[in-house]
Design a protein around this motif. Structure first.
Motif, mmCIF file in Angstrom:
data_model
loop_
_atom_site.group_PDB
_atom_site.id
_atom_site.type_symbol
_atom_site.label_atom_id
_atom_site.label_comp_id
_atom_site.label_asym_id
_atom_site.label_seq_id
_atom_site.Cartn_x
_atom_site.Cartn_y
_atom_site.Cartn_z
ATOM 1 N N SER A 23 0.807 -1.225 0.000
ATOM 2 C CA SER A 23 0.000 0.000 0.000
ATOM 3 C C SER A 23 0.841 1.275 0.000
ATOM 4 O O SER A 23 0.464 2.267 -0.611
ATOM 5 C CB SER A 23 -0.954 0.013 1.192
ATOM 6 N N CYS A 31 -2.685 9.459 3.648
ATOM 7 C CA CYS A 31 -2.012 8.491 2.778
ATOM 8 C C CYS A 31 -1.020 9.180 1.848
ATOM 9 O O CYS A 31 -0.036 8.580 1.430
ATOM 10 C CB CYS A 31 -3.020 7.751 1.902
ATOM 11 N N HIS A 52 -6.895 1.118 4.426
ATOM 12 C CA HIS A 52 -6.869 1.427 2.996
ATOM 13 C C HIS A 52 -8.178 1.038 2.307
ATOM 14 O O HIS A 52 -8.503 1.587 1.259
ATOM 15 C CB HIS A 52 -5.682 0.737 2.322
ATOM 16 N N GLU A 91 -1.914 7.044 -4.390
ATOM 17 C CA GLU A 91 -3.356 6.950 -4.179
ATOM 18 C C GLU A 91 -4.069 7.676 -5.316
ATOM 19 O O GLU A 91 -3.650 8.745 -5.752
ATOM 20 C CB GLU A 91 -3.733 7.564 -2.832
#
Lengths: 464, 464
Positions: free
Chosen positions: A224, A247, A461, A229
């Motif tokens: 991740s 994030c 997430h 993103e």
């Protein structure tokens, strides 16, 4: 037998994660359930095949000297023996690997429908490869590990993730597995037990109880941090906005409450507070635990038990084996408390000492309750209050399984609870507010986040 | 008694590192030698005070249960016990800390003239604080640790370095110390055993045998990655230009042969190749080693010995104590081979397995010869050739001491040898070419570079 939901290695599923887009997945999943054959039964220890208690030490070991052993753990504080317990010692490093590939510009993961004897529902969604070293060097004399060449071969693809990460520090002695993600570009034939799923599809599946297995969660958590993103969805609310910022921001001081240097120093400090040492000891020397024909258990019946099982499994070929498993008493609970600071979501991380961790302390969920313990087991009043219903906004709440190859029906309730803006602004020394980006960045290295924290990070997430 | 070479806490020394500028340092150093009183004598084990061999285990331990113990290490491969040896077990985490402060825009380190019983020359240049946890929590009932408040107090300065780093994996069981650097701004009273030195002055002192001690070297190595390198000196030659580029380039792919992701994957891979496990065992169970009245030694007299010593030390107050020490047979050797790739200096790093390392493998010097071993002990012909005289350009060659608090006269010849542009472009799997910047960046975390590699990194910075 239904065809897997892809033809010639391409996913038939849309990359959009609407409920409808997952219909082919659920069809395939139901088919996998029908197709598999799996039977697990409890055994007496004497009925284990090739496993026995060693004379002298009393350790439970396999005749080959491989796989794992059940031994004792002895804790010592200030020169005095304090706590002892049985513990699983599995020094070999296995591979938990996901093959990823882009289809039409969207990253997809090759996921496996895998049976494990300890799974509550037999089948869970697993990494492409999930193999102990004994597995893949074929001490089992079983089938070779499918897709292993993508992780170990000389012509493998681009390695995106390759890091040793810890597993349960309460049950394992310093166990680590190699978490890997490899990006391939060539054709990958898809076996019927495997399925391409996009990251957003997998995120949706995180909202189903006991579906995405522990090994998949840890690898996905490690992945991740590497991925940019995507743009925020149009109807973003304040929580998702704050999560997105958490994030994204890469730089220290850019909305994060602490610099990465401060976090590393806080973590080092927490390790120096450990006044205990732990070492392996013969299982026979563990005090307060007793063994009968069918289990090893503590006298007060508060902790886990070690049991023996027999497994019969297979599709065309039938495999049979026996092995010990660890059986917890009840369900565990792992909670991340989160809140925004200046519009950036922060996670309250606990520097937690665990006797089985190689490096004494790792960053753990805000609250981690062992199986069967109620909220009253939380000694800190400021934490207990936040767990009371109605106090925070529950953003995630699912029961997920721990490793079914070593634990029998080990379930944990994973929760992400948003607390108010005034909550624990300056928490006690063992706690630290961190952004999602900061947690993800630490996953390039081992010894930082516990397996439960990595699971919660994957769940976090899924709220994006 | 001469005054220390500074008044009111300011360094009297110029920050320029000409030989002349170090004259006041050498005067102070000579005065420290004259001022100190130190006598070390070998003892029989029975003359140790409060130290004894435990019945049953045969471990050599202190009555308090603190400090360290001499125990056994047992290695197991494929289910069979292979190697065993005595090992120092010191689970507590000490502090190695340097206070730094800017004077006229130049960073200075507060260094200590410290006596250790195992030092070949009694006195070596040490960090501001060098204290085991037993030291600074005063199990010794001795003096309190000077300047400790800068590292542990609530009002401490800005923490620049704070990381647990390993020590000798051949002699210690999973030992780590807390490496710290704290930047202060306020007035710091300078005790007569302490002296402010600029980084360039310390770099010059790296070129004196057995002066900068091991603990100073590891902390300075950890600091090196954080500092912007100054402008290149005017008469820079090709080697220094290549070194400068190697220290400076921060980004992957900018002159570095491998990305940081590739390096981490290479390192993870090296760990999975370990087919052995190591554990503590009672010293009495170690085979091939015997104990007489005065030492514990191996039958073939190839390895180190454990001895006992008595110490009388002090200036005004006289301290006496006894303790065990590890005595190596002869001098060790640690070599970094370096060469430029496209004008950027690279270091050939070895992923080395050591039984006492917590995480099995760390990045080590290209060649690390145990004390007393000759070049013929290097099995790899391609490496042995590079060590032959006249084959490479020797850029650094000094004898430096290992920790004098646990080892008696443990000396290592540290060398940095530049090899030709054609040398080992694609080395075997256990080796990797890395830039100085890449090595320095890894020192934010523990478990990466061995103590010998960190020493060499500090030496490499002294060539700048």
């Amino acid at each position: 037998m239904a065809a897997p939901p892809q033809s010639k290695g391409r996913p038939a599923l849309s990359a959009q994660s609407t409920a409808a887009s997952l219909a082919p997945f659920h069809d395939w999943w139901a088919e996998r359930h029908r197709n598999g054959h799996f039977r697990v039964e409890r055994l007496a220890f004497r009925d284990l095949d090739s496993w026995s208690f060693e004379p002298g030490t009393g350790n439970l070991a396999h005749a080959s000297g491989r796989f794992f052993t059940i031994e004792g753990l002895q804790v010592r504080e200030n020169g005095l023996d304090t706590w002892s317990q049985p513990i699983i010692n599995q020094p070999e490093i296995g591979i938990l690997g996901i093959v990823v590939k882009e289809f039409d510009g969207v990253l997809h993961c090759l996921m496996q429908a895998k049976m494990e004897p300890g799974n509550i529902n037999t089948l869970q969604l697993s990494p492409t490869v999930q193999a102990t070293r004994s597995n893949y060097t074929q001490v089992h004399r079983g089938m070779s590990t499918r897709y292993l060449e993508h992780f170990t071969g000389p012509g493998r693809g681009r390695v995106l993730v390759d890091v040793l990460q810890s597993e349960q520090g309460a049950w394992f002695w310093r166990k680590r597995n190699r978490n890997m993600v490899v990006l391939v570009t060539g054709e990958v034939p898809v076996h019927e037990d495997y399925c391409w799923l996009s990251l957003s599809q997998i995120r949706q599946l995180h909202h189903v109880d006991n579906l995405v297995n522990m090994d998949a969660r840890t690898v996905l958590a490690c992945l991740s941090g590497l991925l940019p993103e995507e743009a925020p969805p149009p109807a973003a609310d304040a929580f998702r906005d704050a999560l997105l910022r958490s994030c994204r921001y890469r730089e220290d001081g850019n909305g994060a409450r602490h610099t990465s240097g401060e976090i590393l120093s806080w973590f080092t400090e927490a390790k120096t507070r450990c006044d205990w040492t732990a070492r392996l000891t013969p299982l026979a020397d563990v005090s307060g635990w007793a063994r009968d024909d069918e289990e090893i258990a503590d006298a007060h019946q508060r902790h886990f038990r070690i049991i023996a099982i027999g497994v019969e499994a297979g599709t065309r070929e039938v495999q049979r084996w026996t092995q010990p498993l660890l059986l917890p008493r009840g369900e565990g609970r792992a909670v991340f408390l989160v809140r925004p600071f200046d519009g950036v979501l922060h996670v309250l991380v606990h520097a937690r000492q665990q006797y089985g961790l190689m490096d004494l302390v790792e960053m753990a969920p805000t609250v981690l309750l062992p199986p069967g313990a109620g909220v009253t087991a939380v000694r800190e009043r400021w934490l207990r209050g936040a767990l009371a219903s109605g106090k925070g906004t529950v953003r995630y709440d699912q029961v997920l399984s721990e490793e079914g190859g070593r634990f029998y029906n080990a379930l944990t309730r994973y929760q992400i609870i948003e607390v108010g803006e005034e909550y624990a602004t300056d928490p006690p020394p063992d706690y630290c507010w961190m952004t999602v980006r900061q947690l993800s960045a630490l996953l390039r290295h081992g010894h930082y986040l516990t397996i439960e924290a990595r699971s919660l990070l994957a769940c976090l997430h899924s709220l994006y």
